[in-house]
Motif scaffolding. Structure first.
Motif, PDB file in Angstrom:
ATOM      1  N   SER A 325      69.814 -11.518  49.441  1.00 55.13           N
ATOM      2  CA  SER A 325      70.492 -12.709  49.947  1.00 55.13           C
ATOM      3  C   SER A 325      69.911 -13.979  49.342  1.00 55.13           C
ATOM      4  CB  SER A 325      70.398 -12.760  51.478  1.00 55.13           C
ATOM      5  OG  SER A 325      71.016 -11.636  52.063  1.00 55.13           O
ATOM      6  N   ARG A 326      68.592 -13.981  49.131  1.00 53.03           N
ATOM      7  CA  ARG A 326      67.954 -15.172  48.536  1.00 53.03           C
ATOM      8  C   ARG A 326      68.412 -15.379  47.093  1.00 53.03           C
ATOM      9  NH1 ARG A 326      67.271 -18.982  46.561  1.00 53.03           N
ATOM     10  NH2 ARG A 326      65.423 -20.306  46.309  1.00 53.03           N
ATOM     11  N   LEU A 327      68.439 -14.318  46.299  1.00 52.81           N
ATOM     12  CA  LEU A 327      68.891 -14.457  44.915  1.00 52.81           C
ATOM     13  C   LEU A 327      70.365 -14.826  44.850  1.00 52.81           C
ATOM     14  CD1 LEU A 327      66.117 -13.225  44.242  1.00 52.81           C
ATOM     15  CD2 LEU A 327      67.244 -11.820  42.503  1.00 52.81           C
ATOM     16  N   GLN A 328      71.137 -14.358  45.820  1.00 55.26           N
ATOM     17  CA  GLN A 328      72.567 -14.681  45.837  1.00 55.26           C
ATOM     18  C   GLN A 328      72.830 -16.135  46.201  1.00 55.26           C
ATOM     19  OE1 GLN A 328      73.923 -11.739  48.585  1.00 55.26           O
ATOM     20  NE2 GLN A 328      74.257 -10.182  47.010  1.00 55.26           N
ATOM     21  N   ALA A 329      71.831 -16.850  46.700  1.00 54.58           N
ATOM     22  CA  ALA A 329      72.008 -18.261  47.026  1.00 54.58           C
ATOM     23  C   ALA A 329      72.019 -19.142  45.790  1.00 54.58           C
ATOM     24  CB  ALA A 329      70.898 -18.728  47.982  1.00 54.58           C
TER      25      ALA A 329
END
Length: 422
Positions: A325-329
């Motif tokens: 989820s962090r990388l997808q931000a």
């Protein structure tokens, strides 16, 4: 379905490789070739996805893997080593490219606000597919031989490709060239921090990745290295456990782990505050996961072992969802390249860990090896925790666009770009 086929194939292809090569070295060479092809695919994934849509890449990789498995199924009785080598290259590269495409496409498919829930569903599905793939490998091979196992694997990829062709999910932002997010916010997301990438130089520095995000990717590589140790050591412990059949022991272990990952998905889907998706949560989860896996190798009684496995799965599921989820931000333009670099880092860590752990187990007890490898991951997690304390930032921006400028001072502004328990 494709994950189930992958884990069924992981066992079937390993045994088949030994039959074709005839030596343990041959099996290791086949595994190394598969991992190396995945490593290279991670390096080129960002550039490839800048030129083709993610859905196209996923369909093409599925079709390529269907073809590779179908060929092995038809030639299972007389497969030459070179053909086996070609098949594992296709499998290694195809799996990496598919996963990079899927993970980077999730925010476009479901929206930034729903990405964590989607990631949780993917993690839970993969966990159950892992258990089912491992558990069904022996019956499938025993019933129809390697040809049947490879045919089932090919069918699983065919189902995945058919779903993509029929459902036609939206996987790319098309408001600007190269899939960049349209509007003024795209300029913010692809501003100063991403300009170095224009020269085509790979690497975190060239992509303008800040320290916290680079630290998360580095810790993910250490996590993969540590996880390789319990994947290698578990069959050894299962075989030495005189009270339980090795296959039953491993199935119970991974089934409990899968329950834990499912519980993680259920818990995190209810978290709406942004602090749940930052570097600090990822570091704490990595520590908890490593400690749980080490405890599972201390000779616990059956009930305690199941609880340790559930705890490891819960922490593993949490770290996977938080990290993804962090990388997808990050902005859409940078996301694919960042996931490609992450895949390369994870593959490198797992490869080095597998070779090192296998060598260490020749002279040391499983607990010592698993404890040492996971100790490295814990140390890395503590370093990342210290970095989050110094920088004062723990959470990613609320979306891939609107909050970039405001997060820069906290060191969390996004830059550019498995095996079970990894």
């Amino acid at each position: 379905m494709s994950s189930y086929g992958n884990y069924l194939n992981l066992i079937a292809l390993s045994l088949f490789s030994y039959e074709v090569a005839g030596t343990a070295f041959g099996v290791g060479a086949v595994m190394a070739l598969r991992l190396f092809s995945g490593f290279l695919a991670g390096l080129v994934a960002g550039g490839l996805l800048a030129r083709a849509t993610r859905r196209t890449v996923m369909v093409c990789t599925d079709v390529a893997q269907v073809t590779a498995m179908a060929v092995l199924a038809m030639t299972a009785s007389h497969t030459p080593p070179w053909l086996l080598g070609c098949a594992v290259v296709v499998m290694g590269a195809g799996n990496t490219l598919f996963n990079v495409s899927l993970r980077s496409a999730v925010p476009v498919m479901v929206g930034q606000e729903a990405r964590a829930r989607a990631n949780g569903l993917l993690v839970a599905a993969r966990s159950w597919a892992t258990v089912l793939g491992f558990a069904s490998a022996a019956p499938v091979i025993g019933f129809g031989g390697y040809a049947t196992a490879f045919a089932v694997n090919a069918a699983s990829f065919a189902v995945s490709a058919a779903a993509l062709l029929v459902l036609r999910p939206r996987t790319d932002d098309r408001g600007a060239a190269g899939g960049e997010v349209p509007g003024p916010s795209a300029e913010q997301g692809a501003g100063a921090s991403s300009r170095p990438a224009a020269g085509g130089r790979p690497g975190l520095a060239a992509l303008g990745v800040p320290a916290l995000l680079a630290g998360m990717i580095a810790l993910r590589a250490l996590d993969a290295l540590a996880s390789s140790s319990h994947n290698v050591a578990l069959p050894v412990v299962a075989d030495s456990n005189g009270s339980t059949d090795p296959a039953v022991f491993m199935t119970q272990f991974w089934a409990a782990w899968a329950v834990g990952t499912f519980l993680a998905q259920q818990v995190l889907r209810r978290r709406t505050d942004s602090s749940a998706w930052g570097a600090r949560a990822f570091a704490v989860g990595t520590c908890a996961m490593s400690i749980s896996f080490v405890l599972a190798f201390t000779g616990l009684p059956a009930v305690a072992l199941v609880l340790a496995s559930v705890s490891a799965g819960f922490a593993d599921g949490c770290t996977e969802i938080v990290y993804t989820s962090r990388l997808q931000a990050t902005p859409d333009r940078q996301r694919s390249r960042l996931f490609g670099l992450s895949a390369t880092a994870e593959t490198s860590g797992f490869t080095v860990g597998t070779v090192s752990a296998a060598a260490a187990l020749e002279a040391l007890p499983a607990l010592v090896v698993v404890g040492a490898f996971h100790g490295v991951a814990v140390c890395g997690a503590l370093v990342l925790l210290a970095l989050t304390t110094v920088s004062g930032g723990t959470a990613p921006p609320r979306s891939s666009t609107s909050a970039d400028e405001g997060e820069e001072s906290h060191g969390t502004r996004p830059g550019a770009g498995t095996v079970p328990g990894a």
